[in-house]
Design a protein around this motif. Structure first.
Motif, PDB file in Angstrom:
ATOM      1  N   GLU A 115      39.334  41.191  21.547  1.00 23.40           N
ATOM      2  CA  GLU A 115      39.746  40.658  22.852  1.00 23.40           C
ATOM      3  C   GLU A 115      40.071  41.793  23.830  1.00 23.40           C
ATOM      4  OE1 GLU A 115      42.868  37.791  22.505  1.00 23.40           O
ATOM      5  OE2 GLU A 115      42.944  37.413  24.659  1.00 23.40           O
ATOM      6  N   ASN A 116      40.682  42.862  23.346  1.00 23.28           N
ATOM      7  CA  ASN A 116      41.108  43.941  24.258  1.00 23.28           C
ATOM      8  C   ASN A 116      40.875  45.368  23.766  1.00 23.28           C
ATOM      9  OD1 ASN A 116      42.337  42.607  26.650  1.00 23.28           O
ATOM     10  ND2 ASN A 116      43.673  41.675  25.105  1.00 23.28           N
TER      11      ASN A 116
ATOM     12  N   LYS B 220      38.297  47.829  25.199  1.00 31.76           N
ATOM     13  CA  LYS B 220      38.209  48.048  26.647  1.00 31.76           C
ATOM     14  C   LYS B 220      38.601  49.493  26.946  1.00 31.76           C
ATOM     15  CE  LYS B 220      38.880  43.181  27.672  1.00 31.76           C
ATOM     16  NZ  LYS B 220      39.850  42.115  27.979  1.00 31.76           N
TER      17      LYS B 220
ATOM     18  N   HIS C 223      33.198  44.853  22.971  1.00 34.06           N
ATOM     19  CA  HIS C 223      33.491  44.341  24.325  1.00 34.06           C
ATOM     20  C   HIS C 223      34.542  45.235  24.926  1.00 34.06           C
ATOM     21  CE1 HIS C 223      34.296  41.275  27.442  1.00 34.06           C
ATOM     22  NE2 HIS C 223      35.568  41.549  27.270  1.00 34.06           N
TER      23      HIS C 223
ATOM     24  N   TRP D 170      33.395  47.987  33.018  1.00 38.87           N
ATOM     25  CA  TRP D 170      34.063  46.877  33.717  1.00 38.87           C
ATOM     26  C   TRP D 170      34.937  47.506  34.791  1.00 38.87           C
ATOM     27  CZ3 TRP D 170      38.379  43.289  31.289  1.00 38.87           C
ATOM     28  CH2 TRP D 170      38.415  42.068  31.987  1.00 38.87           C
TER      29      TRP D 170
ATOM     30  N   GLN E 117      40.900  46.670  33.466  1.00 35.67           N
ATOM     31  CA  GLN E 117      41.346  47.329  32.240  1.00 35.67           C
ATOM     32  C   GLN E 117      40.617  48.668  32.029  1.00 35.67           C
ATOM     33  OE1 GLN E 117      41.335  43.242  30.075  1.00 35.67           O
ATOM     34  NE2 GLN E 117      42.942  44.393  29.041  1.00 35.67           N
TER      35      GLN E 117
ATOM     36  N   ASN F  11      30.050  44.305  32.297  1.00 36.39           N
ATOM     37  CA  ASN F  11      30.794  43.061  32.460  1.00 36.39           C
ATOM     38  C   ASN F  11      31.047  42.816  33.951  1.00 36.39           C
ATOM     39  OD1 ASN F  11      32.100  40.887  31.129  1.00 36.39           O
ATOM     40  ND2 ASN F  11      34.107  41.890  31.221  1.00 36.39           N
ATOM     41  N   GLU F  12      30.642  41.640  34.440  1.00 36.19           N
ATOM     42  CA  GLU F  12      31.067  41.145  35.755  1.00 36.19           C
ATOM     43  C   GLU F  12      30.682  42.041  36.946  1.00 36.19           C
ATOM     44  OE1 GLU F  12      35.273  40.371  35.374  1.00 36.19           O
ATOM     45  OE2 GLU F  12      34.982  38.978  33.725  1.00 36.19           O
TER      46      GLU F  12
ATOM     47  N   ASN G  17      27.156  40.654  30.672  1.00 34.13           N
ATOM     48  CA  ASN G  17      28.119  39.562  30.473  1.00 34.13           C
ATOM     49  C   ASN G  17      28.809  39.230  31.797  1.00 34.13           C
ATOM     50  OD1 ASN G  17      29.484  37.954  28.376  1.00 34.13           O
ATOM     51  ND2 ASN G  17      31.327  39.113  28.912  1.00 34.13           N
TER      52      ASN G  17
ATOM     53  N   GLN H  47      30.257  33.781  30.082  1.00 33.53           N
ATOM     54  CA  GLN H  47      31.528  33.824  29.360  1.00 33.53           C
ATOM     55  C   GLN H  47      31.947  32.435  28.885  1.00 33.53           C
ATOM     56  OE1 GLN H  47      34.422  35.962  31.739  1.00 33.53           O
ATOM     57  NE2 GLN H  47      33.228  37.843  31.684  1.00 33.53           N
TER      58      GLN H  47
ATOM     59  N   HIS I 123      34.305  30.329  30.391  1.00 34.02           N
ATOM     60  CA  HIS I 123      35.701  29.922  30.646  1.00 34.02           C
ATOM     61  C   HIS I 123      35.626  28.689  31.543  1.00 34.02           C
ATOM     62  CE1 HIS I 123      37.336  33.428  28.706  1.00 34.02           C
ATOM     63  NE2 HIS I 123      36.574  34.222  29.445  1.00 34.02           N
TER      64      HIS I 123
ATOM     65  N   GLU J 257      32.640  33.771  25.615  1.00 30.88           N
ATOM     66  CA  GLU J 257      34.117  33.717  25.692  1.00 30.88           C
ATOM     67  C   GLU J 257      34.565  32.277  25.895  1.00 30.88           C
ATOM     68  OE1 GLU J 257      35.608  36.550  28.578  1.00 30.88           O
ATOM     69  OE2 GLU J 257      34.125  38.046  28.021  1.00 30.88           O
TER      70      GLU J 257
ATOM     71  N   ALA K  30      37.074  33.371  35.901  1.00 30.89           N
ATOM     72  CA  ALA K  30      37.917  34.211  35.050  1.00 30.89           C
ATOM     73  C   ALA K  30      38.262  35.540  35.714  1.00 30.89           C
ATOM     74  CB  ALA K  30      37.206  34.460  33.730  1.00 30.89           C
TER      75      ALA K  30
ATOM     76  N   VAL L 125      40.430  38.121  36.274  1.00 35.86           N
ATOM     77  CA  VAL L 125      41.724  38.425  35.643  1.00 35.86           C
ATOM     78  C   VAL L 125      42.716  39.063  36.614  1.00 35.86           C
ATOM     79  CG1 VAL L 125      40.682  38.654  33.348  1.00 35.86           C
ATOM     80  CG2 VAL L 125      41.104  40.709  34.698  1.00 35.86           C
TER      81      VAL L 125
ATOM     82  N   TRP M 125      37.042  32.291  22.825  1.00 40.79           N
ATOM     83  CA  TRP M 125      37.912  33.394  23.274  1.00 40.79           C
ATOM     84  C   TRP M 125      39.326  33.196  22.711  1.00 40.79           C
ATOM     85  CZ3 TRP M 125      35.912  37.723  24.136  1.00 40.79           C
ATOM     86  CH2 TRP M 125      36.620  38.752  24.758  1.00 40.79           C
TER      87      TRP M 125
ATOM     88  N   TRP N 201      44.481  33.523  25.817  1.00 42.73           N
ATOM     89  CA  TRP N 201      44.871  34.241  27.055  1.00 42.73           C
ATOM     90  C   TRP N 201      45.238  33.254  28.155  1.00 42.73           C
ATOM     91  CZ3 TRP N 201      41.711  35.565  31.687  1.00 42.73           C
ATOM     92  CH2 TRP N 201      40.625  34.705  31.855  1.00 42.73           C
TER      93      TRP N 201
HETATM   94  C1  XIL Z   1      41.250  38.942  28.866  1.00 47.37           C
HETATM   95  C2  XIL Z   1      42.097  38.992  27.617  1.00 47.37           C
HETATM   96  O1  XIL Z   1      41.894  37.810  26.892  1.00 47.37           O
HETATM   97  C3  XIL Z   1      43.554  39.174  27.964  1.00 47.37           C
HETATM   98  O2  XIL Z   1      44.335  39.384  26.791  1.00 47.37           O
HETATM   99  C4  XIL Z   1      43.727  40.372  28.903  1.00 47.37           C
HETATM  100  O3  XIL Z   1      45.072  40.446  29.318  1.00 47.37           O
HETATM  101  C5  XIL Z   1      42.820  40.241  30.117  1.00 47.37           C
HETATM  102  O4  XIL Z   1      41.482  40.057  29.685  1.00 47.37           O
HETATM  103  N1  XIL Z   1      36.700  38.023  30.964  1.00 47.37           N
HETATM  104  C6  XIL Z   1      36.537  39.008  30.035  1.00 47.37           C
HETATM  105  C7  XIL Z   1      37.610  39.255  29.044  1.00 47.37           C
HETATM  106  O5  XIL Z   1      35.441  39.599  29.946  1.00 47.37           O
HETATM  107  O6  XIL Z   1      37.666  40.601  28.667  1.00 47.37           O
HETATM  108  C8  XIL Z   1      38.959  38.808  29.548  1.00 47.37           C
HETATM  109  O7  XIL Z   1      39.885  38.934  28.484  1.00 47.37           O
HETATM  110  C9  XIL Z   1      38.888  37.381  30.050  1.00 47.37           C
HETATM  111  C10 XIL Z   1      37.908  37.264  31.188  1.00 47.37           C
END
Ligand code: XIL
Length: 361
Positions: free
Chosen positions: A52-53, A56, A89, A93, A96, A141-142, A183, A216, A218, A247, A262, A264, A312, A320
């Motif tokens: 998940e993190n 990064k 992952h 990006w 992060q 990513n994104e 992604n 993703q 979400h 995700e 999403a 963040v 996710w 998250w």
């Molecule tokens: C999120 C994580 O789940 C959290 O723990 C963190 O604080 C922020 O990032 N898109 C992505 C993921 O590609 O990396 C993100 O994950 C959620 C949105």
């Protein structure tokens, strides 16, 4: 009675074994093996994991001269031990990622050559370390806004569109056998999807390897519609790349329109109306979640281009979405509840997949 016992003993990876990989994102406690209940769910139901993190940039490469490989090494070892397809992952990006990456040396403005050099060093070091063990990477990513324009990140403003091509080339050089993905979220929005399809098509035409595209996933209870999801899978597949839902979670809580997706970096303050299921999920919401999950999984199995679906998180307690976009909510977006028990949505997915499999046989 027999039917329900069969359903509760079913394992997602078994039911889906002829169709696509199925997995989850893991957090630090799971990687360290402290959350044994979640690890047991992973072992039983999944054949792929994504961190998940911890891969990064800010986690794995916090300072210019420092890489932190201790937890990533554990993650990769867990994958090898359980025989799982390990996904990395993410390499490039705008979130992060520590500020030093985008700063010039001794206060000078950042020179594009320096940023490119940092990108290359980062990718070569991280991908190179796990060559042959991390089997696939979310390389970029994104990169796009929802309206299909380039996101004006430091990557884009410093290096232009070519940062994407460069990242994919560096990753291919660092591990020629790893699968490489683009992604993003909200690819069900036509303008954004078009931009991604155009990018991936042009990269592949130039001979730059992009093996898959991840939506993703979400999503909310009603949005996007099943038609929009299906159109996304069909259009992404036309590039010739694999299609993945990378995700997946379904958020049953209220969400301001501007936060669909999403991003963040965006947040909203907690109010009681925004946290309606803190004491538990009403039965009708459980039912709608079950239907939604069954519907989306039925779509995924219908399309051969779908090669992986990753949730996710494992249980609702880890999601998250308890912290985003509203910090401090009690959310219920996954297939296992806070106690690690399978939810009605889990059983609905198993039933839908079993039905789809017998229709195919
Ligand atoms: C999120 C994580 O789940 C959290 O723990 C963190 O604080 C922020 O990032 N898109 C992505 C993921 O590609 O990396 C993100 O994950 C959620 C949105």
């Amino acid at each position: 009675m027999r039917e329900s016992r069969a359903v509760s003993s079913a394992a997602l990876r078994e039911i889906l074994k002829d169709r696509f990989l199925v997995g989850a994102a893991l957090n630090d406690n799971q990687i360290a093996g402290k959350d044994t209940a979640a690890v047991e769910i992973v072992r039983r139901h999944f054949n792929t994991i994504t961190p998940e993190n911890i891969l990064k940039w800010e986690a794995v490469h916090p300072k210019a001269d420092r890489f932190e490989f201790c937890v990533p090494d554990q993650f990769v070892a867990l994958g090898a031990w359980q025989g799982l397809f390990v996904v990395g992952h993410t390499l490039v990006w705008h979130n992060q990622t520590p500020p030093w990456v985008f700063e010039g040396t001794s206060g000078a403005p950042l020179h594009p050559e320096l940023l490119l050099w940092r990108l290359r060093e980062h990718i070569h070091t991280v991908v190179g370390r796990y060559r042959g063990r991390v089997r696939a990477w979310d390389v970029v990513n994104e990169a796009f806004e929802d309206d299909g324009t380039w996101r004006k990140t430091p990557w884009y403003t410093t290096l232009g569109e070519e940062f994407v091509a460069k990242a994919f080339e560096f990753a291919r050089d660092a591990d020629p056998d790893a699968e490489l993905y683009y992604n993003d979220y909200n690819l069900w929005k036509p303008a954004k999807r078009k931009a991604v399809v155009r990018l991936v098509t042009s990269l592949r035409k130039r001979g730059i390897r992009v093996d898959g595209i991840g939506e993703q996933g979400h999503w909310l209870l009603e949005d996007p519609s099943l038609q929009e999801i299906e159109a996304t899978i069909v259009d992404l597949a036309k590039t010739g790349a694999k299609v993945m839902i990378t995700e997946l979670d379904i958020d049953p809580l209220p969400r301001p329109d501007a936060l669909v997706g999403a991003d963040v970096a965006k947040h909203v303050e907690l109010t009681p109306e925004l946290d309606p299921h803190a004491e538990g999920v009403p039965e009708d919401v459980q039912r709608r979640m079950a239907q939604r999950y069954a519907d989306v999984f039925s779509l995924f199995v219908k399309h051969r281009a779908v090669s992986r679906v990753t949730l996710w998180g494992v249980t609702d307690a880890d999601s998250w979405l308890n912290h985003w976009p509203v910090p401090g909510r009690t959310n219920h977006p996954l297939l296992w509840d806070r106690l690690g028990q399978p939810k009605p949505a889990f059983h609905a997915v198993v039933e839908a997949l079993t039905r789809a499999a017998s229709a195919r046989a």
